[in-house]
Write a protein that holds these residues in place. Structure first.
Motif: not given
Length: 376
Positions: A280-295
């Motif tokens: 869904p649009k605007f739902h970055c929390e549903l894509n765990p690779i975003e957390m990987y990028w932050g790490w």
């Protein structure tokens, strides 16, 4: 603008994305509990195991540094004004192996789905849909070698590049009112079952005339049983947001065959026998690779880069250093958000429930009861 709870976004999330993900999750391995114990799925006759692959792209700049530091009074750090050259990374993560790779007997990576480019005025071309399609083709080959007899579920965010349609796609707003002219020829179609004229439903419809010219809006709609004699071809400058039949182009664009077209990305993946879904649009929390990028970025910014070559080495080192266990915990967090949304939680309530169930893959009823007790 944050459209996380926008009506159309919530409808797609609750009615399409979450139900389909729940059905596919039943055929996936799960890593549960504090020790991430593997729980295998129970497959029915003829079913294959599904492995989810989360995709995203990220940029590292040479002059990316940490945002805060301890300094003596009246002192500062002199940093370069520009952000420096760009390192663009496109990659996939998965619970099975962390990243989508193949290792040899010694544990070294011999094939990698990750694509790294260095765009800029004197560098590589900017990332586009053609490069993504080539990467996905390579990723499918790696997946089929690493996980034979399994089905890949490719998960992408919603962007214009990911939604790119083939050259002969049905596009109502690119059509003229009349036949012929310089308009592009589009593929033939079938009149959808939702068409208001019942006896025309399911009939094949050619999008070119007998002379080979591209059909215009007026003839295509007339063949579908619409009376467009007093309707304008297109609104100027654009159609109203909530309109349904303000002009010929808008009316035709809302027909099912025009609305529900597969992108080139979906066609490529499904023709290879795998699955594809968009977040869904605007739902970055549903894509765990975003957390990987932050790490990775947190560790990248800790290092002072001497030059562009050094920055490239540091970026690859941090991208390769994230443990598979950490990636699995990121993925579990996204599954918990999906579970929270299925239970009707949104916003801060969903975030609180996800934190409360940190060692689990789903939000339990006990967390819901605790939340109700706090709210009451």
């Amino acid at each position: 603008m944050d459209g996380h709870e926008r009506e159309d976004v919530v409808k797609y999330r609750n009615e399409e994305f979450l139900p389909r993900m729940a059905a596919l999750e039943a055929r996936m391995d799960r890593y549960e509990g504090p020790d991430l114990k593997l729980i295998r799925p129970t497959l029915g006759p003829g079913e294959k195991k599904i492995i989810a692959l989360f995709h995203d792209e990220c940029c590292f700049h040479v002059n990316d540094y940490k945002r805060s530091a301890w300094l003596p009074p009246d002192t500062t750090i002199l940093q370069k004004k520009g952000r420096g050259r760009l390192i663009h990374v496109s990659d996939f993560i998965t619970e099975a192996t962390g990243r989508l790779v193949i290792h040899d007997e010694d544990g070294r990576v011999i094939e990698d789905a990750r694509q790294v480019i260095y765009p800029g005025s004197n560098g590589d071309p900017w990332w586009d849909n053609a490069q993504l399609l080539e990467q996905v083709k390579h990723a499918i080959k790696i997946f089929e070698k690493a996980h034979p007899d399994c089905v890949a579920l490719f998960i992408f965010d919603q962007s214009s590049a990911h939604a790119s349609l083939p050259p002969n796609a049905l596009r109502a707003f690119e059509m003229n009112k009349s036949n012929g002219g310089k308009q592009r020829k589009q593929r033939d179609t079938v009149i959808p079952q939702s068409n208001p004229t019942v006896h025309l439903r399911g009939r094949p419809q050619k999008m070119t005339t007998e002379r080979g010219d591209a059909k215009g809006l007026e003839q295509v709609l007339t063949e579908r049983g619409f009376d467009v004699s007093r309707m304008r071809a297109k609104c100027s400058p654009v159609c109203p947001f909530d309109s349904e039949g303000c002009c010929m182009a808008r009316l035709l664009s809302q027909q099912e065959d025009f609305m529900n077209q597969e992108s080139m990305l979906e066609m490529l993946i499904r023709e290879a026998g795998h699955e594809c879904i968009f977040l869904p649009k605007f739902h970055c929390e549903l894509n765990p690779i975003e957390m990987y990028w932050g790490w990775c970025k947190y560790r990248y910014r800790e290092v002072i880069k001497k030059n562009f070559e050094h920055a490239k080495q540091v970026a690859l080192q941090v991208l390769d250093s994230c443990p598979t266990e950490v990636i699995r915990r990121f993925i579990n967090k996204s599954w918990r958000f999906m579970s929270a949304y299925r239970l009707g939680l949104t916003g801060k309530a969903a975030a609180w429930a996800v934190r409360k169930q940190r060692q689990h893959r789903q939000v339990s009823r006990s967390a819901m009861m605790a939340l109700e007790a706090v709210l009451n």
